[in-house]
Design a protein around this motif. Structure first.
Motif, PDB file in Angstrom:
ATOM      1  N   GLU A  55       0.830  -1.200   0.000  1.00 11.76           N
ATOM      2  CA  GLU A  55       0.000   0.000   0.000  1.00 11.76           C
ATOM      3  C   GLU A  55       0.864   1.250   0.000  1.00 11.76           C
ATOM      4  O   GLU A  55       1.840   1.344   0.754  1.00 11.76           O
ATOM      5  CB  GLU A  55      -0.914   0.019   1.240  1.00 11.76           C
ATOM      6  N   ASP A  56       0.520   2.215  -0.840  1.00 16.89           N
ATOM      7  CA  ASP A  56       1.133   3.548  -0.846  1.00 16.89           C
ATOM      8  C   ASP A  56       2.657   3.459  -0.830  1.00 16.89           C
ATOM      9  O   ASP A  56       3.253   3.003  -1.783  1.00 16.89           O
ATOM     10  CB  ASP A  56       0.598   4.371   0.321  1.00 16.89           C
ATOM     11  N   THR A  57       3.286   3.885   0.267  1.00 13.54           N
ATOM     12  CA  THR A  57       4.750   3.877   0.364  1.00 13.54           C
ATOM     13  C   THR A  57       5.241   2.693   1.187  1.00 13.54           C
ATOM     14  O   THR A  57       6.276   2.761   1.863  1.00 13.54           O
ATOM     15  CB  THR A  57       5.257   5.197   0.983  1.00 13.54           C
ATOM     16  N   ASN A  58       4.526   1.599   1.126  1.00 13.94           N
ATOM     17  CA  ASN A  58       4.953   0.357   1.765  1.00 13.94           C
ATOM     18  C   ASN A  58       4.798  -0.780   0.752  1.00 13.94           C
ATOM     19  O   ASN A  58       4.046  -1.725   0.956  1.00 13.94           O
ATOM     20  CB  ASN A  58       4.134   0.087   3.025  1.00 13.94           C
ATOM     21  N   GLN A  59       5.543  -0.650  -0.356  1.00 12.78           N
ATOM     22  CA  GLN A  59       5.435  -1.606  -1.453  1.00 12.78           C
ATOM     23  C   GLN A  59       6.782  -2.277  -1.700  1.00 12.78           C
ATOM     24  O   GLN A  59       7.833  -1.715  -1.401  1.00 12.78           O
ATOM     25  CB  GLN A  59       4.957  -0.902  -2.728  1.00 12.78           C
ATOM     26  N   TYR A  60       6.711  -3.478  -2.290  1.00 16.22           N
ATOM     27  CA  TYR A  60       7.930  -4.218  -2.585  1.00 16.22           C
ATOM     28  C   TYR A  60       7.688  -5.063  -3.835  1.00 16.22           C
ATOM     29  O   TYR A  60       6.528  -5.330  -4.199  1.00 16.22           O
ATOM     30  CB  TYR A  60       8.340  -5.106  -1.405  1.00 16.22           C
ATOM     31  N   LEU A  61       8.778  -5.497  -4.491  1.00 19.23           N
ATOM     32  CA  LEU A  61       8.690  -6.302  -5.694  1.00 19.23           C
ATOM     33  C   LEU A  61       8.723  -7.791  -5.341  1.00 19.23           C
ATOM     34  O   LEU A  61       9.546  -8.232  -4.539  1.00 19.23           O
ATOM     35  CB  LEU A  61       9.841  -5.977  -6.648  1.00 19.23           C
ATOM     36  N   TYR A  62       7.832  -8.545  -6.002  1.00 20.23           N
ATOM     37  CA  TYR A  62       7.721  -9.975  -5.749  1.00 20.23           C
ATOM     38  C   TYR A  62       7.707 -10.735  -7.075  1.00 20.23           C
ATOM     39  O   TYR A  62       7.507 -10.158  -8.145  1.00 20.23           O
ATOM     40  CB  TYR A  62       6.440 -10.286  -4.974  1.00 20.23           C
ATOM     41  N   LYS A  63       7.887 -12.059  -6.980  1.00 19.21           N
ATOM     42  CA  LYS A  63       7.778 -12.936  -8.142  1.00 19.21           C
ATOM     43  C   LYS A  63       6.859 -14.092  -7.802  1.00 19.21           C
ATOM     44  O   LYS A  63       6.866 -14.614  -6.688  1.00 19.21           O
ATOM     45  CB  LYS A  63       9.150 -13.445  -8.563  1.00 19.21           C
ATOM     46  N   PHE A  64       6.044 -14.475  -8.792  1.00 17.69           N
ATOM     47  CA  PHE A  64       5.116 -15.598  -8.641  1.00 17.69           C
ATOM     48  C   PHE A  64       5.478 -16.659  -9.656  1.00 17.69           C
ATOM     49  O   PHE A  64       5.474 -16.405 -10.863  1.00 17.69           O
ATOM     50  CB  PHE A  64       3.674 -15.124  -8.837  1.00 17.69           C
ATOM     51  N   ASP A  65       5.810 -17.867  -9.176  1.00 13.73           N
ATOM     52  CA  ASP A  65       6.163 -18.973 -10.034  1.00 13.73           C
ATOM     53  C   ASP A  65       4.893 -19.673 -10.496  1.00 13.73           C
ATOM     54  O   ASP A  65       4.152 -20.224  -9.677  1.00 13.73           O
ATOM     55  CB  ASP A  65       7.073 -19.948  -9.289  1.00 13.73           C
ATOM     56  N   LEU A  66       4.618 -19.658 -11.801  1.00 11.78           N
ATOM     57  CA  LEU A  66       3.390 -20.241 -12.331  1.00 11.78           C
ATOM     58  C   LEU A  66       3.367 -21.757 -12.217  1.00 11.78           C
ATOM     59  O   LEU A  66       2.299 -22.369 -12.286  1.00 11.78           O
ATOM     60  CB  LEU A  66       3.204 -19.829 -13.790  1.00 11.78           C
ATOM     61  N   VAL A  67       4.532 -22.379 -12.041  1.00 12.03           N
ATOM     62  CA  VAL A  67       4.607 -23.834 -11.909  1.00 12.03           C
ATOM     63  C   VAL A  67       4.420 -24.256 -10.455  1.00 12.03           C
ATOM     64  O   VAL A  67       3.553 -25.071 -10.134  1.00 12.03           O
ATOM     65  CB  VAL A  67       5.936 -24.370 -12.464  1.00 12.03           C
ATOM     66  N   SER A  68       5.227 -23.698  -9.545  1.00 14.66           N
ATOM     67  CA  SER A  68       5.164 -24.076  -8.130  1.00 14.66           C
ATOM     68  C   SER A  68       4.086 -23.331  -7.361  1.00 14.66           C
ATOM     69  O   SER A  68       3.733 -23.728  -6.252  1.00 14.66           O
ATOM     70  CB  SER A  68       6.517 -23.834  -7.463  1.00 14.66           C
ATOM     71  N   LYS A  69       3.585 -22.222  -7.943  1.00 19.30           N
ATOM     72  CA  LYS A  69       2.580 -21.358  -7.313  1.00 19.30           C
ATOM     73  C   LYS A  69       3.132 -20.641  -6.075  1.00 19.30           C
ATOM     74  O   LYS A  69       2.364 -20.179  -5.220  1.00 19.30           O
ATOM     75  CB  LYS A  69       1.316 -22.138  -6.927  1.00 19.30           C
ATOM     76  N   GLU A  70       4.439 -20.516  -5.985  1.00 15.92           N
ATOM     77  CA  GLU A  70       5.058 -19.869  -4.831  1.00 15.92           C
ATOM     78  C   GLU A  70       5.335 -18.393  -5.120  1.00 15.92           C
ATOM     79  O   GLU A  70       5.704 -18.020  -6.229  1.00 15.92           O
ATOM     80  CB  GLU A  70       6.360 -20.576  -4.460  1.00 15.92           C
ATOM     81  N   ILE A  71       5.160 -17.560  -4.082  1.00 15.78           N
ATOM     82  CA  ILE A  71       5.466 -16.135  -4.149  1.00 15.78           C
ATOM     83  C   ILE A  71       6.679 -15.856  -3.273  1.00 15.78           C
ATOM     84  O   ILE A  71       6.750 -16.321  -2.131  1.00 15.78           O
ATOM     85  CB  ILE A  71       4.270 -15.279  -3.700  1.00 15.78           C
ATOM     86  N   ALA A  72       7.646 -15.097  -3.792  1.00 17.18           N
ATOM     87  CA  ALA A  72       8.852 -14.761  -3.046  1.00 17.18           C
ATOM     88  C   ALA A  72       9.296 -13.352  -3.430  1.00 17.18           C
ATOM     89  O   ALA A  72       8.951 -12.846  -4.501  1.00 17.18           O
ATOM     90  CB  ALA A  72       9.961 -15.771  -3.348  1.00 17.18           C
ATOM     91  N   PRO A  73      10.073 -12.673  -2.556  1.00 14.32           N
ATOM     92  CA  PRO A  73      10.623 -11.364  -2.934  1.00 14.32           C
ATOM     93  C   PRO A  73      11.493 -11.472  -4.183  1.00 14.32           C
ATOM     94  O   PRO A  73      12.179 -12.479  -4.394  1.00 14.32           O
ATOM     95  CB  PRO A  73      11.459 -10.968  -1.707  1.00 14.32           C
TER      96      PRO A  73
END
Length: 294
Positions: free
Chosen positions: A101-119
């Motif tokens: 939200e607003d000024t509390n954002q970060y970049l992430y990646k979503f693996d379409l195979v494993s369905k895992e989300i990580a920075p």
């Protein structure tokens, strides 16, 4: 070299022939949204067969995936925070995006195979709007300067773990775009005087190349060949029409005259199609426009 010269000559002839005419008409029948919500910031897969975008149809921003051939849509993220500005990883079945939200954002990646989300990487920086190089080694993004309370242009190199601040205007950045060859990046930012949204071009290590400061550019994207930039502006007192310009600032052309408000635009990697978020019936919907004839 010969192929590039042929492409260049074709674009010159197109510029001479069509500089005063309308090239593109938005056909709202090619609508992949068709819901009472805002669907924006669409991005193509590398094979031009799938589209990801963000939608607020569930009350906050989530990421969805549309398969063109199957004509199906699936929801990728589903949380209480906002996931926005999705982009495809150039080499893997991974989607990168910002969340928060607003000024509390970060970049992430979503693996379409494993369905895992990580920075996406491990650095203490507030950041949004990722744009990855084709070799997957670098990402450009907007980073928040908490001291001056504004967004600036940054890059991060995954191999060397190098974080670099490219701009220091102390004025809010609005969008960015990395050229297909990775050698140039444009950066849109707010200005206190009209045009309120200006645009600068940098090389990959941060030196300013040029400025397009007279257009009030709301959003922009590269053509996959890297010579042209498409942008949205109200410079002709319209709602938000589509234009193209060569990266050196020449050959400006107005491409639409539909009096439809365009929010953002994306060109497919094969150059055959365009995605536009268009304001229809009170909300933004994503329209596919075929470009084979241009």
């Amino acid at each position: 070299m010969i192929h590039r010269l042929i492409v260049l000559c074709i674009w010159i002839l197109l510029g001479i022939q069509f500089c005063t005419g309308q090239l593109i008409k938005i056909d709202t029948s090619l609508n992949i949204s068709m819901n009472d919500a805002n669907d924006i910031f669409a991005s193509w897969s590398s094979d031009s067969e799938k589209i990801i975008y963000q939608s607020d149809r569930n009350g906050n921003w989530d990421i969805f995936l549309y398969d063109i051939e199957a004509d199906t849509t699936i929801q990728i993220t589903n949380s209480l925070q906002n996931e926005q500005h999705p982009k495809w990883h150039p080499l893997k079945d991974i989607i990168v995006f910002d969340a928060g939200e607003d000024t509390n954002q970060y970049l992430y990646k979503f693996d379409l195979v494993s369905k895992e989300i990580a920075p996406l990487f491990d650095r203490r920086i507030i950041c949004k709007q990722p744009s990855l190089a084709k070799d997957g080694r670098m990402v450009y993004f907007l980073g928040y300067d908490s001291q001056h309370k504004n967004w600036e242009l940054f890059s991060y190199h995954f191999i060397y773990d190098n974080l670099n601040q490219i701009t220091n205007f102390k004025g809010d950045g609005t969008f960015l775009g990395l050229s297909p060859n990775g050698k140039s990046v444009f950066y849109g930012y707010h200005s206190p005087t009209y045009p309120f949204r200006k645009f600068k071009m940098f090389n990959w290590y941060g030196n300013e190349i040029s400025e397009l400061g007279n257009y009030n550019i709301q959003y922009a994207t590269w053509h996959p060949y890297g010579l042209k930039i498409y942008f949205i502006s109200d410079k002709d007192n319209m709602e938000g029409e589509l234009y193209s310009i060569w990266k050196d600032g020449s050959h400006e052309m107005r491409l639409t005259d539909d009096h439809m408000k365009i929010g953002d635009v994306s060109i497919s990697p094969d150059g055959n199609s365009m995605l536009c978020s268009v304001l229809l019936n009170g909300n933004y919907e994503i329209i596919i426009i075929q470009l084979e004839s241009f």
